[in-house]
Design a protein around this motif. Structure first.
Motif: not given
Ligand code: SF4
Length: 378
Positions: A323-325, A338-340, A345-347, A362-364
């Motif tokens: 599921s990771c983008a 764009d990542c659900k 769930a992801c921090t 980029a996400c952090a």
């Molecule tokens: S939020 Fe970013 S790091 Fe976390 S799963 Fe999605 S794409 Fe991957």
């Protein structure tokens, strides 16, 4: 400008923003990719994107070394640390938290009894080996050209000192082949990828390699490149230089970061790297796949300090969390929101993908600085 504060001056930034707004032409899309995690971090932290016209878009690229490292390489280090009680595996703090297979990370491997330690530098790892002759100290080295010279230097020093209990897993990667891969790949290979109008070239990498190695982007792909520093005014000035190249139909390598980057780079550092390390035929990148001559290995003359040779380590490719983008984010096809899993769930405390681990990911970066500006529900 002499001191760092001057490169963060709000009034100057506002003036530059107005100048950029005056120069953008109606009907044009200025999609510029920043090719360095340091830029991603600075752009989010200082809100640079908010100061730009809507048609000037800053797209994250594959410039965070933690993010582009594939799961298989972390798995390799974890297998070694768990299987060999005599090994002390050391690496930079961010690497300890990169999610690996089976819900593991190097940090979790430590909880299972592996001797895994955080170091601040390659020299720290070498010093640890000298202090603990009874242990096999393995340094898990990552990074672009910026962090490569210190790794080459510790291998050279270990050889000179006959330090038999020190070795390195070398994961150093090269910037120009990654840029080439992105510019050469047909957009159909990664749906959603924007048509780029220019590239913000990395700062520290360019201090080592110089500005000349980017010439192929301009000549072969007609892609403007501006190498720039990490301060907000550096980035904005580079955006203005890119806007001008686009408007004038030029594609050149320009250097905004003249206070640190020369065309030829740091020749001494290049010679050191070349003496100890050589290109790998192929290397896997998260987001870009397997790229030829895009990473470095330890030369056979230094095989005694190459942990992959010494311990017979095997590189097994492993897919990312399904599921990771991250892969799409690293080639500009998606944004973190764009990542659900983003922010739920992801921090940064519970990263499921590598882009949420490092502050340059980029996400952090977006989680820490940008999400408060997202529209409600995004
Ligand atoms: S939020 Fe970013 S790091 Fe976390 S799963 Fe999605 S794409 Fe991957």
């Amino acid at each position: 400008m002499k001191y760092v504060d001057a490169f963060r001056d709000g009034a100057l930034a506002a003036g530059l923003a107005q100048a950029i707004a005056r120069e953008v032409e109606p009907g044009r899309d200025y999609a510029f990719m920043e090719f360095c995690g340091g830029h991603t971090h600075a752009i989010s932290r200082y809100g640079v994107a908010d100061l730009l016209p809507r048609t000037v878009r800053l797209i994250h690229g594959p410039g965070c070394p933690v993010c582009v490292l594939p799961v298989g390489r972390i798995d390799m280090a974890i297998r070694l640390a768990l299987a060999r009680p005599e090994v002390t595996l050391c690496t930079y703090a961010d690497c300890l938290r990169i999610p690996a297979s089976d819900g593991l990370s190097l940090l979790k491997a430590r909880a299972r009894g592996a001797d895994v330690r955080m170091v601040y530098s390659a020299a720290d790892a070498l010093a640890l080996a000298e202090r603990m002759p009874e242990r096999e100290v393995v340094f898990f080295a990552i990074g672009f050209e910026t962090t490569t010279p210190p790794t080459a230097r510790v291998i050279e020093l270990a050889a000179q000192r006959g330090l038999a209990n020190f070795s390195v897993i070398c994961n150093h990667v090269l910037t120009p082949p990654a840029i080439e891969a992105l510019l050469a790949a047909p957009a159909a290979d990664s749906p959603g990828r924007p048509r780029l109008a220019g590239i913000l070239g990395p700062a520290h990498v360019s201090v080592i390699i110089g500005s000349a190695p980017y010439a192929f982007a301009a000549t072969r792909h007609h892609m403007p490149v501006v190498i720039t520093g990490f301060e907000p005014l550096d980035v904005m000035q580079a955006v203005r230089m890119l806007v001008r190249q686009v408007n004038e139909g030029r594609a050149e390598v320009e250097n905004e970061y003249t206070r640190a980057v020369t065309p030829e780079g740091n020749r001494k550092a290049q010679a050191l790297i070349d003496a100890v390390l050589a290109p790998r035929p192929q290397f896997d990148w998260r987001g870009l796949g397997s790229l030829p001559a895009s990473a470095l290995r330890i030369r056979p003359a230094f095989a005694a300090w190459d942990a992959e040779v010494k311990f017979g380590l095997e590189d097994r490719p492993v897919p990312d969390h399904k599921s990771c983008a991250c892969a799409a984010i690293l080639c500009g096809a998606k944004a973190p929101t764009d990542c659900k899993l983003f922010g739920t769930a992801c921090t940064p405390e519970t990263p499921l993908g590598a882009c949420m681990v490092s502050s340059e990911g980029a996400c952090a970066a977006h989680y820490n600085y940008g999400r408060f500006r997202d529209p409600a529900g995004a």
